[in-house]
Scaffold this motif. Structure first.
Motif, mmCIF file in Angstrom:
data_model
loop_
_atom_site.group_PDB
_atom_site.id
_atom_site.type_symbol
_atom_site.label_atom_id
_atom_site.label_comp_id
_atom_site.label_asym_id
_atom_site.label_seq_id
_atom_site.Cartn_x
_atom_site.Cartn_y
_atom_site.Cartn_z
ATOM 1 N N ARG A 1 60.826 80.460 24.949
ATOM 2 C CA ARG A 1 59.374 80.371 25.017
ATOM 3 C C ARG A 1 58.708 81.751 25.061
ATOM 4 N N GLU A 2 59.473 82.808 25.354
ATOM 5 C CA GLU A 2 58.903 84.153 25.358
ATOM 6 C C GLU A 2 59.993 85.185 25.169
ATOM 7 N N LEU A 3 59.533 86.360 24.782
ATOM 8 C CA LEU A 3 60.435 87.501 24.609
ATOM 9 C C LEU A 3 60.008 88.598 25.557
ATOM 10 N N CYS A 4 60.949 89.070 26.400
ATOM 11 C CA CYS A 4 60.699 90.223 27.273
ATOM 12 C C CYS A 4 61.456 91.406 26.682
ATOM 13 N N CYS A 5 60.708 92.445 26.296
ATOM 14 C CA CYS A 5 61.340 93.604 25.668
ATOM 15 C C CYS A 5 60.503 94.853 25.903
ATOM 16 N N GLU A 6 61.061 96.008 25.525
ATOM 17 C CA GLU A 6 60.345 97.266 25.678
ATOM 18 C C GLU A 6 59.399 97.453 24.480
ATOM 19 N N ASP A 7 58.199 97.908 24.788
ATOM 20 C CA ASP A 7 57.214 98.192 23.734
ATOM 21 C C ASP A 7 57.376 99.644 23.310
ATOM 22 N N TYR A 8 58.190 99.850 22.262
ATOM 23 C CA TYR A 8 58.473 101.229 21.843
ATOM 24 C C TYR A 8 57.297 101.859 21.086
ATOM 25 N N TYR A 9 56.174 101.116 20.943
ATOM 26 C CA TYR A 9 54.959 101.705 20.364
ATOM 27 C C TYR A 9 54.199 102.527 21.407
ATOM 28 N N GLN A 10 54.512 102.311 22.708
ATOM 29 C CA GLN A 10 53.853 103.050 23.778
ATOM 30 C C GLN A 10 54.740 104.222 24.208
ATOM 31 N N PRO A 11 54.133 105.310 24.684
ATOM 32 C CA PRO A 11 54.923 106.515 25.035
ATOM 33 C C PRO A 11 55.978 106.243 26.098
ATOM 34 N N ASP A 12 55.668 105.454 27.138
ATOM 35 C CA ASP A 12 56.623 105.222 28.224
ATOM 36 C C ASP A 12 57.394 103.918 28.057
ATOM 37 N N CYS A 13 57.260 103.290 26.898
ATOM 38 C CA CYS A 13 57.998 102.062 26.567
ATOM 39 C C CYS A 13 57.945 101.024 27.688
ATOM 40 N N PRO A 14 56.751 100.568 28.072
ATOM 41 C CA PRO A 14 56.671 99.551 29.138
ATOM 42 C C PRO A 14 57.215 98.208 28.649
ATOM 43 N N GLU A 15 57.601 97.365 29.601
ATOM 44 C CA GLU A 15 58.124 96.050 29.246
ATOM 45 C C GLU A 15 56.941 95.112 28.972
ATOM 46 N N VAL A 16 57.033 94.350 27.893
ATOM 47 C CA VAL A 16 55.976 93.408 27.526
ATOM 48 C C VAL A 16 56.567 92.029 27.333
ATOM 49 N N LYS A 17 55.718 91.009 27.413
ATOM 50 C CA LYS A 17 56.129 89.634 27.195
ATOM 51 C C LYS A 17 55.358 89.089 26.002
ATOM 52 N N ILE A 18 56.068 88.496 25.062
ATOM 53 C CA ILE A 18 55.466 87.959 23.837
ATOM 54 C C ILE A 18 55.723 86.454 23.815
ATOM 55 N N ALA A 19 54.651 85.653 23.744
ATOM 56 C CA ALA A 19 54.808 84.196 23.730
ATOM 57 C C ALA A 19 55.386 83.747 22.391
ATOM 58 N N LEU A 20 56.302 82.760 22.448
ATOM 59 C CA LEU A 20 56.958 82.239 21.262
ATOM 60 C C LEU A 20 56.740 80.726 21.177
ATOM 61 N N ASP A 21 56.913 80.194 19.961
ATOM 62 C CA ASP A 21 56.868 78.755 19.756
ATOM 63 C C ASP A 21 58.290 78.234 19.892
ATOM 64 N N PRO A 22 58.600 77.419 20.924
ATOM 65 C CA PRO A 22 59.986 76.977 21.141
ATOM 66 C C PRO A 22 60.513 76.082 20.022
ATOM 67 N N LEU A 23 59.638 75.508 19.217
ATOM 68 C CA LEU A 23 60.083 74.634 18.140
ATOM 69 C C LEU A 23 60.514 75.411 16.903
ATOM 70 N N LYS A 24 60.286 76.730 16.916
ATOM 71 C CA LYS A 24 60.649 77.567 15.771
ATOM 72 C C LYS A 24 61.782 78.499 16.137
ATOM 73 N N THR A 25 62.528 78.912 15.115
ATOM 74 C CA THR A 25 63.576 79.908 15.325
ATOM 75 C C THR A 25 62.929 81.274 15.500
ATOM 76 N N PRO A 26 63.646 82.258 16.009
ATOM 77 C CA PRO A 26 63.080 83.614 16.124
ATOM 78 C C PRO A 26 62.570 84.139 14.787
ATOM 79 N N GLN A 27 63.330 83.870 13.679
ATOM 80 C CA GLN A 27 62.889 84.330 12.372
ATOM 81 C C GLN A 27 61.568 83.666 11.969
ATOM 82 N N GLN A 28 61.453 82.350 12.280
ATOM 83 C CA GLN A 28 60.226 81.629 11.941
ATOM 84 C C GLN A 28 59.045 82.131 12.764
#
Length: 573
Positions: free
Chosen positions: A347-374
């Motif tokens: 339902r979500e992805l927790c990862c480092e935001d390498y677009y920011q200088p200090d690479c803070p951790e961000v959460k991205i909401a996902l659709d559980p009915l779709k694959t990661p590629q979708q």
């Protein structure tokens, strides 16, 4: 205000001197309740205006030019039959009533001399113009009153003409000083002085009643002296044509100076009552007459403009929503980079935001009915959709703003249209640009194009002004020489102004007068001093595909100018 009995008595004496013995050459009816008699007499040619509309009934000499309908009304044709060639034998105001009767010497069908009368009744909503034959019977009238009207007042062809019934009041002109004093002494002190005067005396207008009340301080004890002074003024014919102006707009008129408004209104005197009435109604009725004529077209243009404004508001709101597309693209790239961490159903992805200088951790909401590629593909698709929408909406909003600017310029043109032909030109322009649909099966109108408004400056240079957006284009791009001077109000809708100067630099006075005319024929007419840009015509060009009236210009200078109606009337040819 209505033309009261005292003003009318002064006007009658003035007209009697100028019109008795004059011959009627033409009869015109430019409007339903207005006649123009062209006269030729000892003092030269003149034009007598007769109006019988509610609130504007009057008779006076006029210098105003008015447009006549393509086909004259039936009443106008009848008057031409009976009045053309007739001589004005006498003018009279019967029994101090608000009416004027013209006795006319003419000839009947057999060629014999006969006396006809043209009665002009100027009494409120029942104002009328009646043509009476030698036998005293009505030949016809401008406004017939049949049996559906007042039982005591019928005006139909063939009926005996009788004067309007008198008011149940005392005639101010025939009353003596003792009678007026006795009435004032016995008056109910609870009633305001002006209302008491209006209820008890005929021949006094509400304005004069208020003025008498003001001059006596609202006290019945001092009222008789003011009544005596007014009676002496009328008896001696000591009249002063006087107009009241409220912020330079005509408010009222009278036969004597009015003091009751103090400094809140200005007074302006005139040489004659005809000049007073001509100026008063020309100023007051011009805007109303054009508003009435252009009302339907203005309403259509306003509807189109308001619809466009709502459409632009929706497009602008939709465009604002596209500003978050970069965040969507970034999330799609983060999902793609962290694909190894994801499983279908997350339902979500927790990862480092390498677009920011200090690479803070961000959460991205996902659709559980779709694959990661979708999920990533859906975000890229949404990003591309918003990007395309931004490009498309930017173009649409730019086009809509240009159309809105054009429609506002059309509304400004309609507000200052001077003739029916001006309105017809604007209607035709809207048809040619596709804003108004042409009626199915309608034949194309064959209307001769109007020439631009023409003025001559005090230095003798010709100044031309466009009447509409289409004429502005023709004036600037076709009629004007490249070495003429072009003027336009800055950032305000208005007409294009051309100074024909044959390659010479126009004098400073001509530039100032042309700039004043540019402001007068613009949306800034009532806005005080307005900046006006001016340059040579060779520096003005029309962009490809631009709407009528739209140009761009360079190498210009700017000056401040203010609208001057008196200057415009003086320079107009």
């Amino acid at each position: 205000m209505p033309l009261d009995a005292i003003c009318l008595s002064a006007l009658t004496a003035e007209l009697r001197e100028k019109l008795e013995g004059a011959k009627i050459d033409k009869v015109q009816q430019p409007e339903r309740d207005m006649l123009i008699l062209s006269l030729r007499g000892r003092s030269g040619n003149s034009r007598l205006l007769i109006a019988a509309g509610a609130g504007n009934a009057r008779v006076h000499l006029t210098g105003e030019s008015m447009e006549n309908p393509a086909e004259p009304p039936m009443f106008c044709m009848l008057l031409r039959k009976h009045l053309v060639g007739a001589r004005i034998a006498a003018l009279e105001q019967p029994e101090h009533e608000r009416m004027l009767v013209l006795d006319l010497d003419t000839r009947d069908e057999m060629g014999d001399l006969s006396r006809k009368r043209l009665a002009v009744e100027m009494i409120g909503r029942s104002a009328n113009v009646i043509l009476v034959g030698t036998d005293g019977r009505i030949i016809d009238c401008m406004r017939r009153m049949d049996f559906a009207g007042d039982a005591d007042r019928r005006l139909l062809p063939g009926m005996i003409y009788r004067l309007p019934p008198k008011q149940n009041k005392r005639d101010f002109f025939s009353s003596d000083s003792e009678t007026r004093r006795a009435l004032a002494d016995s008056a109910d002190r609870e009633i305001p002085v002006d209302k008491w005067l209006l209820d008890n005396f005929s021949g006094l207008s509400p304005l004069i009643c208020r003025e008498l009340a003001f001059r006596c301080g609202g006290r019945f004890e001092t009222l008789p002296e003011q009544l005596d002074a007014l009676h002496d003024t009328v008896a001696n014919g000591e009249f002063t044509p006087y107009m009241l102006l409220d912020e330079d707009k005509p408010r009222d008129f009278s036969f004597m100076p009015i003091r009751q408004y103090g400094g809140s209104m200005k007074g302006e005197g005139f040489d004659s009552f005809s000049a007073l009435l001509d100026a008063f109604y020309a100023r007051r009725d011009r805007a109303e007459r054009q508003r009435r004529r252009s009302h339907e077209l203005s309403r259509s243009v306003k509807t189109m403009r308001d619809r466009l404004v709502r459409k632009l508001a929706g497009q602008t709101e939709e465009l604002q929503r596209t500003t978050g597309r970069e965040e969507i693209r970034k999330n799609a790239e983060l999902i793609t980079a962290n694909m190894y961490r994801l499983r279908k159903g997350d339902r979500e992805l927790c990862c480092e935001d390498y677009y920011q200088p200090d690479c803070p951790e961000v959460k991205i909401a996902l659709d559980p009915l779709k694959t990661p590629q979708q999920n990533a593909a859906a975000m890229y698709k949404e990003y591309n959709k918003l990007k395309a929408a931004e490009e498309h909406l930017t173009v649409l909003i730019d086009q809509g703003e240009k159309q809105l600017d054009y429609l506002n310029s059309v509304l400004e043109e309609l507000a200052r249209a001077e003739t029916e032909k001006d309105i017809s030109d604007i209607r035709r322009e809207l048809m040619e640009t596709g804003y108004i649909k042409k009626a199915k099966g309608a034949k194309p109108e064959r209307i001769k194009a109007q020439a631009p408004l023409r003025f001559v400056s005090d230095d003798g240079l010709e100044i031309l002004i466009g009447r509409s957006n289409t004429q502005n284009d023709e004036l600037t791009t076709k009629l004007a020489r490249r070495t003429d001077y072009w003027l336009h109000t800055q950032k305000v809708h208005g007409s294009h102004v051309i100074i024909r100067c044959d390659g010479l630099e126009p004098p400073e006075r001509t530039l100032e007068q042309a700039a004043s005319l540019a402001v007068y024929y613009s949306q800034g007419r009532d806005g005080g001093k307005v900046p006006v840009d001016y340059t040579m015509v060779r520096f003005v060009r029309k962009p490809s595909g631009a709407l009528p009236g739209k140009v761009i210009y360079t190498d210009y200078k700017t000056m401040l100018a203010q609208a001057d109606e008196a200057l415009a009337q003086r320079l107009k040819k």
